[in-house]
Design a protein around this motif. Structure first.
Motif: not given
Length: 248
Positions: A27-44
């Motif tokens: 996520r962070r490297r994508a943001e540094w490249a100017g891209l929108d990114a998110r992490v979704v924690a999936v427990g189920s």
């Protein structure tokens, strides 16, 4: 702009040595490249987002294996579809073992894996802990820390790379990890993508291409890459020194 979605599977169960944080590195490297990114924690399965551009599965304790397997089984079809469609899936340690054909315990009992990756985990004499260095034809020179009590057999034709130092898959194979298309299993921990930014960038380039985007490391990545280079050089130096002592 398209938002790249990185799924972190079962981070509350599978985060030994910070392996689930590989998702945060992407996520962070994508943001540094100017891209929108998110992490979704999936427990189920109910937590799965509609869009998935990458998947990270960390490593957990043996005590959590059955619980983790039961949950992953509910997402078996999605994992197979993602792998077939070229979604990068990075699995580490027991997360990788659960995607394999299965896990054998020393007492003879077994845990059936999801069969996403070839091979199986088998008992070994003694736990492996220490630095590992791997030469990968796709990802270059990789470094990491291995911490596992099982060897991995049955994946000789598709390793992540060849060992320069460490035990890796064990049984004298000289190999580390397994790769099937864009699905990757590895013993390298730390998390591996923080120590090996080129590896992370390869995955991000694949993610971006699937999404119709362009990826190139941003200027802000240079600072983090400098720290990673220093850490890699220190680890390579320690491995080289240990090898020299062993050869003396």
């Amino acid at each position: 702009m398209t938002t790249l979605t990185i799924v972190s599977l079962l981070p509350s169960l599978m985060n030994t040595n910070g392996d689930a944080e590989n998702a945060s590195v992407l996520r962070r490297r994508a943001e540094w490249a100017g891209l929108d990114a998110r992490v979704v924690a999936v427990g189920s399965r109910a937590d799965l987002p509609d869009r998935v551009d990458a998947v990270v599965i960390g490593s957990g304790s043996d005590a959590s294996l059955e619980t983790a397997r039961s949950t992953l089984l509910t997402m078996h079809d999605e994992l197979r579809t993602w792998g077939t469609d070229g979604v990068p899936i990075l699995s580490v340690g027991t997360g990788w073992e659960l995607l394999s054909w299965g896990i054998e315990h020393r007492d003879g009992s077994t845990i059936e894996g999801l069969g996403i990756l070839p091979g199986r985990a088998v008992p070994r004499d003694g736990r492996v802990t220490g630095d590992a260095v791997v030469t990968s034809p796709r990802f270059g020179l990789l470094v990491g820390f291995e911490n596992h009590a099982r060897d991995y057999v049955g994946a000789e034709g598709s390793p992540l790379g060849r060992l320069r130092s460490g035990v890796g898959n064990g049984r004298g194979s000289g190999q580390e990890g397994v790769v099937m298309g864009t699905v990757i299993g590895t013993h390298l921990r730390g998390p591996v993508l923080a120590k090996n930014p080129g590896f992370a960038d390869h995955l991000l380039a694949s993610m971006a291409e699937r999404a119709g985007l362009d990826y190139a490391p941003g200027p802000a990545a240079a600072v983090a890459d400098g720290y990673a280079t220093a850490a890699r050089e220190a680890q390579l130096g320690a491995v080289g020194a240990a090898a020299s002592v062993g050869d003396a």
